[in-house]
Scaffold this motif. Structure first.
Motif, mmCIF file in Angstrom:
data_model
loop_
_atom_site.group_PDB
_atom_site.id
_atom_site.type_symbol
_atom_site.label_atom_id
_atom_site.label_comp_id
_atom_site.label_asym_id
_atom_site.label_seq_id
_atom_site.Cartn_x
_atom_site.Cartn_y
_atom_site.Cartn_z
ATOM 1 N N ARG A 18 0.824 -1.213 0.000
ATOM 2 C CA ARG A 18 0.000 0.000 0.000
ATOM 3 C C ARG A 18 0.853 1.255 0.000
ATOM 4 N NH1 ARG A 18 -3.638 -0.140 5.008
ATOM 5 N NH2 ARG A 18 -3.748 2.047 4.492
ATOM 6 N N CYS A 19 0.282 2.315 -0.509
ATOM 7 C CA CYS A 19 0.890 3.635 -0.484
ATOM 8 C C CYS A 19 1.078 4.054 0.981
ATOM 9 C CB CYS A 19 -0.035 4.616 -1.212
ATOM 10 S SG CYS A 19 0.549 6.312 -1.276
ATOM 11 N N VAL A 20 2.180 4.733 1.278
ATOM 12 C CA VAL A 20 2.445 5.170 2.656
ATOM 13 C C VAL A 20 2.025 6.617 2.916
ATOM 14 C CG1 VAL A 20 4.341 3.549 2.986
ATOM 15 C CG2 VAL A 20 4.824 5.865 2.148
ATOM 16 N N ALA A 70 10.817 3.131 -16.299
ATOM 17 C CA ALA A 70 11.405 4.473 -16.314
ATOM 18 C C ALA A 70 11.866 4.841 -14.904
ATOM 19 C CB ALA A 70 10.372 5.487 -16.807
ATOM 20 N N HIS A 71 12.910 5.655 -14.839
ATOM 21 C CA HIS A 71 13.481 6.041 -13.548
ATOM 22 C C HIS A 71 12.432 6.656 -12.618
ATOM 23 C CE1 HIS A 71 16.766 6.994 -10.839
ATOM 24 N NE2 HIS A 71 16.234 8.197 -10.695
ATOM 25 N N VAL A 72 11.583 7.526 -13.140
ATOM 26 C CA VAL A 72 10.558 8.169 -12.322
ATOM 27 C C VAL A 72 9.580 7.138 -11.748
ATOM 28 C CG1 VAL A 72 8.944 8.741 -14.202
ATOM 29 C CG2 VAL A 72 9.041 10.186 -12.174
ATOM 30 N N GLU A 73 9.285 6.102 -12.515
ATOM 31 C CA GLU A 73 8.393 5.045 -12.031
ATOM 32 C C GLU A 73 9.082 4.217 -10.938
ATOM 33 O OE1 GLU A 73 4.688 2.930 -11.997
ATOM 34 O OE2 GLU A 73 5.307 4.940 -12.536
ATOM 35 N N GLN A 74 10.368 3.958 -11.100
ATOM 36 C CA GLN A 74 11.110 3.254 -10.055
ATOM 37 C C GLN A 74 11.173 4.094 -8.776
ATOM 38 O OE1 GLN A 74 14.691 0.972 -11.067
ATOM 39 N NE2 GLN A 74 14.353 1.641 -13.185
ATOM 40 N N GLN A 75 11.328 5.400 -8.924
ATOM 41 C CA GLN A 75 11.333 6.283 -7.750
ATOM 42 C C GLN A 75 9.983 6.256 -7.040
ATOM 43 O OE1 GLN A 75 12.693 9.893 -9.748
ATOM 44 N NE2 GLN A 75 14.542 9.824 -8.493
ATOM 45 N N ARG A 76 8.901 6.171 -7.814
ATOM 46 C CA ARG A 76 7.558 6.080 -7.211
ATOM 47 C C ARG A 76 7.462 4.827 -6.358
ATOM 48 N NH1 ARG A 76 2.741 3.600 -7.894
ATOM 49 N NH2 ARG A 76 3.286 2.450 -9.774
ATOM 50 N N TRP A 77 7.948 3.716 -6.889
ATOM 51 C CA TRP A 77 7.941 2.469 -6.129
ATOM 52 C C TRP A 77 8.800 2.589 -4.879
ATOM 53 C CZ3 TRP A 77 5.785 -2.429 -6.280
ATOM 54 C CH2 TRP A 77 4.884 -2.665 -7.318
ATOM 55 N N ARG A 78 10.001 3.166 -5.020
ATOM 56 C CA ARG A 78 10.915 3.280 -3.882
ATOM 57 C C ARG A 78 10.299 4.132 -2.781
ATOM 58 N NH1 ARG A 78 12.682 2.811 0.114
ATOM 59 N NH2 ARG A 78 14.809 3.009 0.862
ATOM 60 N N ALA A 79 9.586 5.199 -3.164
ATOM 61 C CA ALA A 79 8.907 6.047 -2.177
ATOM 62 C C ALA A 79 7.650 5.379 -1.635
ATOM 63 C CB ALA A 79 8.548 7.393 -2.797
ATOM 64 N N GLN A 80 7.235 4.305 -2.260
ATOM 65 C CA GLN A 80 6.044 3.537 -1.925
ATOM 66 C C GLN A 80 4.788 4.408 -1.994
ATOM 67 O OE1 GLN A 80 6.582 0.799 1.351
ATOM 68 N NE2 GLN A 80 4.402 0.376 1.456
ATOM 69 N N ALA A 86 2.210 10.106 -5.994
ATOM 70 C CA ALA A 86 3.504 10.332 -6.643
ATOM 71 C C ALA A 86 3.527 11.689 -7.340
ATOM 72 C CB ALA A 86 3.784 9.224 -7.649
ATOM 73 N N LEU A 87 2.368 12.223 -7.678
ATOM 74 C CA LEU A 87 2.268 13.511 -8.369
ATOM 75 C C LEU A 87 2.318 14.706 -7.414
ATOM 76 C CD1 LEU A 87 -0.582 12.597 -10.880
ATOM 77 C CD2 LEU A 87 1.893 12.693 -11.320
ATOM 78 N N ALA A 92 3.500 13.953 2.661
ATOM 79 C CA ALA A 92 3.936 13.390 3.939
ATOM 80 C C ALA A 92 3.599 11.902 3.998
ATOM 81 C CB ALA A 92 3.250 14.119 5.088
ATOM 82 N N GLY A 93 4.470 11.158 4.606
ATOM 83 C CA GLY A 93 4.228 9.732 4.797
ATOM 84 C C GLY A 93 3.539 9.482 6.130
#
Length: 126
Positions: A18-20, A70-80, A86-87, A92-93
């Protein structure tokens, strides 16, 4: 999971992550990171672990590979984050991300040598 050149261990199956992000109502977002309209990773078998070539026997291990995204998509995953959060810059998490760096010595019990049921076999060296 292969992501941004590193391996991570998730605390739950890929489909359930899930998104954090914290919502306007100050609750945790209910959306999943794996989104229907976004590119997905793929399961693959690999024999190499970065930085640990001799730690494991040469048997193949299963990883969820996001490295082709794409790098931006990988960053979205890394940020969860889900695609919506992501936009939003500086969202805040509500809780910390559920990833931890994968260490084959500490996480040996989580190493799978087969792809999950129903997954096509994709081979690529790490």
């Amino acid at each position: 999971m292969d992501l941004l050149g590193s391996r991570y261990l998730a605390t739950q199956p890929i489909e359930q992550i899930r998104c954090v992000a914290r919502t306007r109502r100050r609750t945790r977002c209910l959306n999943r990171v794996l989104a229907p309209r976004k590119p997905h990773g793929s399961w693959r078998l690999t024999t190499r672990l970065p930085g640990h070539p001799a730690v494991l026997p040469p048997a193949e291990i299963a990883v969820y590979d996001l490295g082709h995204l794409a790098h931006v998509e990988q960053q979205r995953w890394r940020a969860q984050h889900c695609p919506t959060h992501a936009l939003i810059p500086e969202v805040a998490g509500m809780v910390p991300e559920d990833w931890e760096n994968f260490d084959p010595l500490l996480h040996r019990q989580y190493i799978a040598t087969r792809l999950p049921a129903g997954q096509a076999r994709h081979r690529r060296r790490a």
